[in-house]
Scaffold this motif. Structure first.
Motif, PDB file in Angstrom:
ATOM      1  N   UNK A  41       0.824  -1.197   0.000  1.00 35.71           N
ATOM      2  CA  UNK A  41       0.000   0.000   0.000  1.00 35.71           C
ATOM      3  C   UNK A  41       0.864   1.255   0.000  1.00 35.71           C
ATOM      4  N   UNK A  42       0.200   2.376  -0.191  1.00 31.29           N
ATOM      5  CA  UNK A  42       0.846   3.685  -0.107  1.00 31.29           C
ATOM      6  C   UNK A  42       0.028   4.549   0.846  1.00 31.29           C
ATOM      7  N   UNK A  43       0.605   5.647   1.277  1.00 24.51           N
ATOM      8  CA  UNK A  43      -0.117   6.572   2.145  1.00 24.51           C
ATOM      9  C   UNK A  43      -1.284   7.203   1.388  1.00 24.51           C
ATOM     10  N   UNK A  44      -1.120   7.428   0.094  1.00 24.92           N
ATOM     11  CA  UNK A  44      -2.201   7.931  -0.750  1.00 24.92           C
ATOM     12  C   UNK A  44      -3.089   6.746  -1.119  1.00 24.92           C
ATOM     13  N   UNK A  45      -4.130   6.526  -0.341  1.00 27.79           N
ATOM     14  CA  UNK A  45      -4.936   5.309  -0.474  1.00 27.79           C
ATOM     15  C   UNK A  45      -5.627   5.179  -1.819  1.00 27.79           C
ATOM     16  N   UNK A  46      -5.910   6.289  -2.488  1.00 28.80           N
ATOM     17  CA  UNK A  46      -6.557   6.226  -3.788  1.00 28.80           C
ATOM     18  C   UNK A  46      -5.657   5.724  -4.896  1.00 28.80           C
ATOM     19  N   UNK A  47      -4.353   5.637  -4.627  1.00 24.81           N
ATOM     20  CA  UNK A  47      -3.428   5.213  -5.678  1.00 24.81           C
ATOM     21  C   UNK A  47      -2.773   3.861  -5.390  1.00 24.81           C
ATOM     22  N   UNK A  48      -3.363   3.084  -4.514  1.00 29.43           N
ATOM     23  CA  UNK A  48      -2.829   1.749  -4.230  1.00 29.43           C
ATOM     24  C   UNK A  48      -2.890   0.927  -5.516  1.00 29.43           C
ATOM     25  N   UNK A  49      -1.806   0.272  -5.884  1.00 26.55           N
ATOM     26  CA  UNK A  49      -1.737  -0.420  -7.171  1.00 26.55           C
ATOM     27  C   UNK A  49      -2.426  -1.790  -7.184  1.00 26.55           C
ATOM     28  N   UNK A  79     -12.134  11.716   6.510  1.00 22.13           N
ATOM     29  CA  UNK A  79     -13.178  11.548   5.485  1.00 22.13           C
ATOM     30  C   UNK A  79     -12.614  11.607   4.063  1.00 22.13           C
ATOM     31  N   UNK A  80     -11.627  12.443   3.810  1.00 24.98           N
ATOM     32  CA  UNK A  80     -11.047  12.523   2.466  1.00 24.98           C
ATOM     33  C   UNK A  80     -10.427  11.190   2.059  1.00 24.98           C
ATOM     34  N   UNK A  81      -9.806  10.511   2.999  1.00 30.83           N
ATOM     35  CA  UNK A  81      -9.225   9.209   2.707  1.00 30.83           C
ATOM     36  C   UNK A  81     -10.314   8.156   2.490  1.00 30.83           C
ATOM     37  N   UNK A  82     -11.444   8.323   3.151  1.00 34.10           N
ATOM     38  CA  UNK A  82     -12.583   7.427   2.898  1.00 34.10           C
ATOM     39  C   UNK A  82     -12.959   7.493   1.429  1.00 34.10           C
ATOM     40  N   UNK A  83     -13.125   8.708   0.935  1.00 30.74           N
ATOM     41  CA  UNK A  83     -13.538   8.879  -0.468  1.00 30.74           C
ATOM     42  C   UNK A  83     -12.539   8.226  -1.417  1.00 30.74           C
ATOM     43  N   UNK A  84     -11.261   8.446  -1.156  1.00 32.67           N
ATOM     44  CA  UNK A  84     -10.226   7.859  -2.009  1.00 32.67           C
ATOM     45  C   UNK A  84     -10.266   6.334  -1.947  1.00 32.67           C
ATOM     46  N   UNK A  85     -10.384   5.798  -0.759  1.00 33.14           N
ATOM     47  CA  UNK A  85     -10.370   4.350  -0.598  1.00 33.14           C
ATOM     48  C   UNK A  85     -11.630   3.700  -1.162  1.00 33.14           C
ATOM     49  N   UNK A  86     -12.794   4.287  -0.904  1.00 33.54           N
ATOM     50  CA  UNK A  86     -14.025   3.732  -1.465  1.00 33.54           C
ATOM     51  C   UNK A  86     -14.025   3.820  -2.989  1.00 33.54           C
ATOM     52  N   UNK A  87     -13.436   4.873  -3.541  1.00 33.47           N
ATOM     53  CA  UNK A  87     -13.289   4.975  -4.991  1.00 33.47           C
ATOM     54  C   UNK A  87     -12.403   3.876  -5.542  1.00 33.47           C
ATOM     55  N   UNK A 129     -16.323   0.087  10.737  1.00 34.49           N
ATOM     56  CA  UNK A 129     -16.366   1.503  11.124  1.00 34.49           C
ATOM     57  C   UNK A 129     -16.442   1.605  12.643  1.00 34.49           C
ATOM     58  N   UNK A 130     -16.249   2.792  13.135  1.00 38.42           N
ATOM     59  CA  UNK A 130     -16.519   3.103  14.538  1.00 38.42           C
ATOM     60  C   UNK A 130     -17.738   4.004  14.553  1.00 38.42           C
ATOM     61  N   UNK A 131     -18.815   3.528  15.142  1.00 35.27           N
ATOM     62  CA  UNK A 131     -20.072   4.267  15.103  1.00 35.27           C
ATOM     63  C   UNK A 131     -20.589   4.683  16.455  1.00 35.27           C
ATOM     64  N   UNK A 132     -21.881   4.444  16.669  1.00 34.97           N
ATOM     65  CA  UNK A 132     -22.598   4.935  17.850  1.00 34.97           C
ATOM     66  C   UNK A 132     -21.977   4.485  19.167  1.00 34.97           C
ATOM     67  N   UNK A 133     -21.724   3.190  19.296  1.00 35.43           N
ATOM     68  CA  UNK A 133     -21.181   2.680  20.546  1.00 35.43           C
ATOM     69  C   UNK A 133     -19.845   3.340  20.874  1.00 35.43           C
ATOM     70  N   UNK A 134     -18.988   3.451  19.865  1.00 31.75           N
ATOM     71  CA  UNK A 134     -17.686   4.066  20.096  1.00 31.75           C
ATOM     72  C   UNK A 134     -17.798   5.562  20.384  1.00 31.75           C
ATOM     73  N   UNK A 135     -18.778   6.225  19.773  1.00 32.89           N
ATOM     74  CA  UNK A 135     -19.023   7.642  20.093  1.00 32.89           C
ATOM     75  C   UNK A 135     -19.492   7.761  21.538  1.00 32.89           C
ATOM     76  N   UNK A 182     -23.535   5.640   5.009  1.00 35.62           N
ATOM     77  CA  UNK A 182     -24.382   5.322   3.856  1.00 35.62           C
ATOM     78  C   UNK A 182     -24.265   6.384   2.772  1.00 35.62           C
ATOM     79  N   UNK A 183     -24.128   7.646   3.163  1.00 32.85           N
ATOM     80  CA  UNK A 183     -24.001   8.718   2.163  1.00 32.85           C
ATOM     81  C   UNK A 183     -22.691   8.606   1.380  1.00 32.85           C
ATOM     82  N   UNK A 184     -21.694   7.924   1.927  1.00 32.39           N
ATOM     83  CA  UNK A 184     -20.413   7.773   1.249  1.00 32.39           C
ATOM     84  C   UNK A 184     -20.417   6.633   0.254  1.00 32.39           C
ATOM     85  N   UNK A 185     -21.227   5.623   0.479  1.00 30.84           N
ATOM     86  CA  UNK A 185     -21.209   4.449  -0.395  1.00 30.84           C
ATOM     87  C   UNK A 185     -22.298   4.468  -1.458  1.00 30.84           C
ATOM     88  N   UNK A 186     -23.209   5.385  -1.381  1.00 27.66           N
ATOM     89  CA  UNK A 186     -24.304   5.453  -2.374  1.00 27.66           C
ATOM     90  C   UNK A 186     -23.873   6.326  -3.532  1.00 27.66           C
TER      91      UNK A 186
END
Length: 137
Positions: A25-33, A52-60, A76-82, A133-137
């Motif tokens: 992997x690389x630190x720039x997650x959107x460019x992992x080969x 969040x920016x890395x989420x977008x790159x990785x999900x892309x 993910x870390x959600x309600x319980x972790x919050x 959900x808004x990130x994966x739709x």
């Protein structure tokens, strides 16, 4: 099967027993080969530690390499972790101001993140179900 991680020693160690294809992997997650498409992409405990920016790159990246009938599974870390941060049951070594900022951003925007001390680009986040959900739709 392909195995991808930023730590080359860990990739080398894990790949042998699983006979996996090595992908560093690389630190720039959107460019992992990633060289192929996959029927299953499993991502554990990575999105829980990036902004969040890395989420977008990785999900892309996942979207480009997931087969048409493929399945993406991620943690993910959600309600319980919050709630844990809010009640100070588990602050993960974060200073009080950082834990409070994550909880406040989580409550207002659905996503809160802070870097671990001295680790730019790697930290802890909390994400609400609607935000995820808004990130994966």
């Amino acid at each position: 099967m392909a195995l991808c991680y930023v730590d080359r020693v860990a990739v080398d160690f894990c790949a042998r027993p699983f006979a996996a294809q090595l992908i560093y992997s690389t630190v720039d997650l959107g460019s992992v080969p990633l060289p192929d498409t996959y029927d299953l992409i499993w991502c554990g405990s990575l999105l829980t530690h990036v902004h969040a920016d890395q989420w977008r790159a990785l999900l892309g990246l996942f979207s480009k390499h997931l087969s048409n009938s493929g399945l993406l599974v991620f943690t993910t870390h959600g309600r319980l972790q919050a709630d844990n941060l809010r009640s100070k049951r588990n602050t993960l070594g974060l200073p009080d101001w950082a834990a409070s900022t994550i909880v406040s951003d989580y409550e207002h925007f659905g996503f809160g993140y802070q870097n671990y001390w001295g680790k730019e680009g790697y930290g802890i986040q909390r994400s609400s179900p609607w935000w995820v959900c808004s990130q994966v739709i």
